[in-house]
Design a protein around this motif. Structure first.
Motif, PDB file in Angstrom:
ATOM      1  N   GLY A 103       0.835  -1.186  -0.129  1.00  0.00           N
ATOM      2  CA  GLY A 103      -0.008  -0.078   0.053  1.00  0.00           C
ATOM      3  C   GLY A 103       0.755   1.256  -0.021  1.00  0.00           C
ATOM      4  N   TRP A 104       1.986   1.259   0.671  1.00  0.00           N
ATOM      5  CA  TRP A 104       2.809   2.431   0.945  1.00  0.00           C
ATOM      6  C   TRP A 104       3.476   2.668  -0.699  1.00  0.00           C
ATOM      7  N   VAL A 105       3.979   1.486  -1.197  1.00  0.00           N
ATOM      8  CA  VAL A 105       4.709   1.733  -2.414  1.00  0.00           C
ATOM      9  C   VAL A 105       3.626   2.108  -3.705  1.00  0.00           C
ATOM     10  N   PHE A 106       2.562   1.518  -3.752  1.00  0.00           N
ATOM     11  CA  PHE A 106       1.688   1.713  -4.688  1.00  0.00           C
ATOM     12  C   PHE A 106       0.409   2.591  -4.655  1.00  0.00           C
ATOM     13  N   LEU A 107      -0.040   3.057  -3.272  1.00  0.00           N
ATOM     14  CA  LEU A 107      -1.185   3.553  -3.008  1.00  0.00           C
ATOM     15  C   LEU A 107      -0.936   4.974  -2.171  1.00  0.00           C
ATOM     16  N   SER A 108       0.331   5.300  -1.981  1.00  0.00           N
ATOM     17  CA  SER A 108       0.519   6.589  -0.888  1.00  0.00           C
ATOM     18  C   SER A 108       0.492   7.597  -1.543  1.00  0.00           C
ATOM     19  N   GLU A 109       0.591   7.651  -2.916  1.00  0.00           N
ATOM     20  CA  GLU A 109       0.588   8.900  -3.529  1.00  0.00           C
ATOM     21  C   GLU A 109      -0.922   9.504  -3.782  1.00  0.00           C
ATOM     22  N   LEU A 111       0.832   7.948   3.316  1.00  0.00           N
ATOM     23  CA  LEU A 111       1.347   7.122   3.995  1.00  0.00           C
ATOM     24  C   LEU A 111       0.699   6.725   5.265  1.00  0.00           C
ATOM     25  N   GLY A 112       0.162   8.072   5.925  1.00  0.00           N
ATOM     26  CA  GLY A 112      -0.116   7.980   7.294  1.00  0.00           C
ATOM     27  C   GLY A 112      -1.469   7.036   7.299  1.00  0.00           C
ATOM     28  N   ILE A 113      -2.456   7.513   6.295  1.00  0.00           N
ATOM     29  CA  ILE A 113      -3.626   6.826   6.154  1.00  0.00           C
ATOM     30  C   ILE A 113      -3.644   5.138   6.103  1.00  0.00           C
ATOM     31  N   ILE A 114      -2.523   4.932   5.174  1.00  0.00           N
ATOM     32  CA  ILE A 114      -2.329   3.480   4.971  1.00  0.00           C
ATOM     33  C   ILE A 114      -1.614   2.805   6.032  1.00  0.00           C
ATOM     34  N   LEU A 171      -2.484   3.632   9.171  1.00  0.00           N
ATOM     35  CA  LEU A 171      -3.832   3.370  10.094  1.00  0.00           C
ATOM     36  C   LEU A 171      -4.394   2.414   9.590  1.00  0.00           C
ATOM     37  N   LEU A 172      -4.798   2.204   8.494  1.00  0.00           N
ATOM     38  CA  LEU A 172      -5.600   1.140   7.738  1.00  0.00           C
ATOM     39  C   LEU A 172      -4.755  -0.279   8.575  1.00  0.00           C
ATOM     40  N   GLY A 173      -3.477  -0.241   8.213  1.00  0.00           N
ATOM     41  CA  GLY A 173      -2.719  -1.604   8.673  1.00  0.00           C
ATOM     42  C   GLY A 173      -2.979  -1.637  10.196  1.00  0.00           C
ATOM     43  N   VAL A 174      -2.882  -0.782  10.938  1.00  0.00           N
ATOM     44  CA  VAL A 174      -3.363  -0.979  12.433  1.00  0.00           C
ATOM     45  C   VAL A 174      -4.959  -1.509  12.569  1.00  0.00           C
ATOM     46  N   PHE A 175      -5.767  -0.893  11.894  1.00  0.00           N
ATOM     47  CA  PHE A 175      -6.990  -1.478  11.751  1.00  0.00           C
ATOM     48  C   PHE A 175      -7.056  -2.870  11.412  1.00  0.00           C
ATOM     49  N   LEU A 176      -6.461  -3.117  10.475  1.00  0.00           N
ATOM     50  CA  LEU A 176      -6.566  -4.764  10.193  1.00  0.00           C
ATOM     51  C   LEU A 176      -5.820  -5.503  11.413  1.00  0.00           C
ATOM     52  N   TYR A 177      -4.947  -5.251  11.826  1.00  0.00           N
ATOM     53  CA  TYR A 177      -4.248  -6.124  12.946  1.00  0.00           C
ATOM     54  C   TYR A 177      -5.346  -6.154  14.013  1.00  0.00           C
ATOM     55  N   LEU A 178      -5.842  -5.003  14.399  1.00  0.00           N
ATOM     56  CA  LEU A 178      -7.067  -4.901  15.286  1.00  0.00           C
ATOM     57  C   LEU A 178      -8.254  -5.595  15.013  1.00  0.00           C
TER      58      LEU A 178
END
Lengths: 466, 306
Positions: free
Chosen positions: A285-291, A295-298, A300-307
């Motif tokens: 996500g950071w590589v392909f979607l961060s633009e 980066l921050g939103i991705i 947070l999305l990662g943290v959401f998935l871990y939770l």
């Protein structure tokens, strides 16, 4: 009598707070701003210099310093409450918050034992190869998951090897220092490699956007900076072996005991695979979607998935996340933006150029030297991320290519090799009690010189080709 | 009447000894243990470690929790584990102490410190405490929290600065073990003047002399050749108190600068006991006091009684 002592003791503990307040009041009420600096810009500089005194000396908790920077902007009339509030939160702060939480989520999975086994399989039993492996793995991993995460995972592996090498680590002080510094310096040199390597990289990306310098994608960052990581890995290994001279050339017995210990963890479990897959998804996500997403939103999305997958409990994230640091970076970026908008950053940049321009003729050399030296020195006193938050607006106003100056600043902020305070990885190994402040100086000056030379080489030989 | 007023009740005394490492703290712990046992006092052992910068504090904590999973304990807990082992070796006849087992997993955080849970600690009256931060601040907090009567501290390289802060801010009596040699035969030197703390120093001196069998000297110093009634009365009171306990005393009356005379007289073979200053704290802060200056300039163990 006791109340007198209490007051004296409070004054002793808070002397730097009193000095900062006295300095701030004197500057605001007595000193007249220079003719080419407006009152708001002058006040922004006063706030930031007071905050620097407080951050370095720590008479107050970090959240209190963060609040101080926020309310003082309004109290001194630099900006309105709503504008200060909106400058406080942005994607860089989201990223710092997300990456701190991701660190907790990843470290709590117990992947360090797998990591230990993987490193030993690759390096074998020779001490120099183990130190090379520790440095390389720490550097490569910290590029993506942040140096504090890597140091937290690698420290038990390093300390276990030390413990098995000799029951009294002081008898193998050279080996101990070489192993621990291979983690700290490895993680530090790797943290510049990608935007997600450290909060300071994202803070610089945020400043590029704020200053209208354009944007740099995740892969573009890597293209510019990653060669320096790869060059620095072997240099770091040589410096550590040269400086600390490990007492044992072979760690046969220690490695065998380590392998037995980590083998008890059994095969990689489904839960651990899931944790790895989720992080790979975050990375992609950071590589392909961060633009598009930031980066921050991705993060947070990662943290959401871990939770959401139950890999980490909110109570654990809440307890282990350093909320004070998040508040502090939010407020430091906020005052950094005010430095730009009020003209304070431009004024400091002009003063630097005016004074040093008489010594250094070439503007590009002047801009590069100032950004590298100012950032490198401050990161050893303050902390790397806080340095970028404070110095960023100034160096971007020095003139020249803002993207390249920004890269130089972000890279130089990782040159905090001399003290235990600069980088989280350095603080972590220092907290073991097995390395001393003088060890940082012994190896740090060599790292500092070679890092500056590497950065010079990168900017002169590599960047012109891009 | 609280225990901090007038008479000392050994049964309720609480001593605190600060340790830094197995390498440097052995004499401090040895004397702490000896003094606590002769007074039958409970003994707290505190390790004050460096606190990580707040920036990276949570990363350090996360690493420490991860280290716990690998059974690698915090360096401060290692020192406390050594301290307990050392206390057992120093008190081989103490059965309740012998039964205590150190377990690094049995620690809990309370009141900004980490306390090691020792099963049966009430019987042997030992506490192991881990704190992080600036030394004087942490010792002050610990003494206030547990109401310790005496803090036992090893000598320091940074003597001048530390002496001032310890005497000024620690709310208990303070025993600084400068160049203490456990094998040396010391003489007890009690500095006697007309201050309020003299009476309590005499009580401490008598208890120590009684238990350790050390010879006692009292020293009264006047700036002029004339010794006032207050000085003479205090010296007489001290002599009478010791003699009442069956302890022989040598009395000395000297003229000169008090601090210089104390330091020269003490040399390197005395164990000095003196009362804390009764000067206003602000004056002490600005100009120092006799205990502060004596501690700064001398090279012998000093007990400053508050």
């Amino acid at each position: 009598m006791n109340s007198y002592i209490d007051v004296l003791f409070w004054m002793r503990q808070k002397k730097w707070l009193l000095i900062a307040l006295f300095y701030g009041m004197a500057m605001h009420h007595i000193v007249t701003p220079p003719p080419d600096l407006n009152q708001a810009a002058f006040d922004a500089l006063v706030i930031i210099s007071m905050a620097l005194i407080l951050i370095i000396t720590e008479p107050l908790p970090l959240p209190a310093i963060a609040m101080f920077m926020l309310f003082m902007q309004v109290v001194l009339g630099i900006d309105t409450a709503n504008n200060v509030a909106s400058s406080f939160m942005n994607d860089a702060v989201f990223f710092i918050m997300g990456s701190l939480m991701l660190a907790v989520a990843i470290v709590s999975q117990g992947l360090d034992k797998r990591l230990a086994l993987a490193i030993i399989r690759v390096t074998g039993h020779k001490t120099w190869r183990i130190i090379a492996g520790f440095t390389a793995i720490s550097a490569l991993l910290s590029s993506f998951i942040g140096e504090h995460t890597v140091a937290a995972m690698m420290m038990p592996v390093g300390l276990t090897l030390v413990r098995y090498a000799h029951k009294d680590p002081r008898k193998v002080a050279g080996l101990t220092a070489a192993l621990l510094f291979s983690i700290a310096y490895g993680a530090t040199i790797g943290s510049i490699g990608t935007p997600s390597g450290g909060g300071r990289n994202v803070i610089m990306m945020n400043y590029w956007a704020e200053f209208g310098a354009g944007s740099v994608s995740y892969l573009e960052w890597m293209k510019y900076v990653y060669p320096m990581v790869l060059v620095q890995i072997p240099i770091t290994v040589l410096i550590l072996l040269w400086t600390f001279k490990p007492e044992q050339s072979n760690l046969d017995s220690a490695v065998r005991k380590l392998v037995i210990e980590v083998a008890r963890a059994g095969k990689v479990k489904g839960r651990e695979w899931l944790a790895i897959i989720l992080f790979v998804l975050v990375f992609l996500g950071w590589v392909f979607l961060s633009e598009s997403f930031g980066l921050g939103i991705i993060a947070l999305l990662g943290v959401f998935l871990y939770l959401a997958f139950g890999l980490v409990e909110w109570s654990e994230l809440n307890r282990k996340t350093n909320w004070g640091v998040i508040l502090l970076f939010g407020s430091a970026i906020s005052i950094g933006i005010q430095m730009n908008e009020t003209g304070a950053a431009q004024w400091i940049a002009q003063v630097i150029i005016h004074n040093l321009g008489q010594v250094i003729d070439n503007p590009a050399v002047l801009q590069g030297s100032v950004s590298v030296l100012l950032t490198g020195i401050m990161s050893n006193i303050l902390s790397s991320s806080a340095t970028v938050a404070v110095v960023g607006p100034i160096v971007l106003d020095l003139g020249g290519d803002q993207i390249l100056i920004g890269f130089m600043t972000a890279i130089a902020s990782a040159f905090g090799y001399f003290t235990a305070v600069a980088a989280p990885a350095c603080t972590i190994i220092y907290s073991s009690g097995l390395v001393k402040s003088k060890d940082f100086l012994r190896a740090g000056w060599k790292m500092g010189v070679l890092s500056v030379v590497s950065l010079l080489g990168l900017s002169l030989l590599w960047w012109p080709l891009l | 009447m609280t225990k901090k007023q007038e008479k000392i009740n050994p049964q309720t005394l609480k001593f605190l000894t600060a340790v830094s490492s197995a390498e440097y703290s052995k004499p401090t712990l040895k004397l702490g243990s000896l003094i606590a046992s002769v007074f039958d006092a409970s003994l707290g052992v505190v390790y004050v470690g460096e606190r990580a910068s707040e920036f990276h504090g949570s990363s350090v904590n996360m690493t420490r929790q991860n280290l716990d999973n690998w059974n690698i304990i915090h360096p401060g807990l290692e020192v406390l584990e050594w301290a307990l082992k050392e206390l057992k070796a120093l008190n081989p006849d103490d059965e309740s102490l012998a039964k205590i087992k150190f377990n690094a997993d049995h620690v809990y955080e309370e009141d900004g410190r980490v306390r090691v849970f020792l099963p049966g600690e009430d019987a042997c009256r030992i506490e192991l405490i881990l704190r992080e931060g600036e030394l004087v601040n942490q010792l002050r907090k610990e003494i206030q929290l547990e109401n310790y009567d005496l803090a036992i501290i090893g000598g320091s390289q940074d003597k001048r600065h530390l002496a001032h802060s310890l005497i000024q801010y620690l709310p208990s009596s303070i025993f600084v073990l400068q160049k203490f040699n456990p094998r040396k035969k010391y003489k007890l030197l009690l500095l006697v003047d007309d201050s309020k703390a003299t009476k309590k120093s005499v009580q401490w001196g008598a208890l120590i002399a009684e238990k350790l069998g050390w010879p006692v000297r009292t020293l009264t110093v006047s700036k002029t050749k004339r010794f006032g009634a207050g000085y003479q009365g205090a010296a007489d009171m001290a002599k009478a108190y010791f003699e009442d306990k069956g302890i022989e005393v040598e009395q000395f009356f000297l003229t000169g600068d008090p601090v210089r005379t104390f330091v020269e007289f003490a040399g390197d073979n005395h164990f000095v006991i003196m009362g804390a200053s009764t000067l206003n704290p602000v004056k002490q802060f600005l100009f120092g006091s006799k205990p502060i200056k004596t501690l700064e300039r001398s090279n012998v163990p000093i007990l400053i009684v508050r």
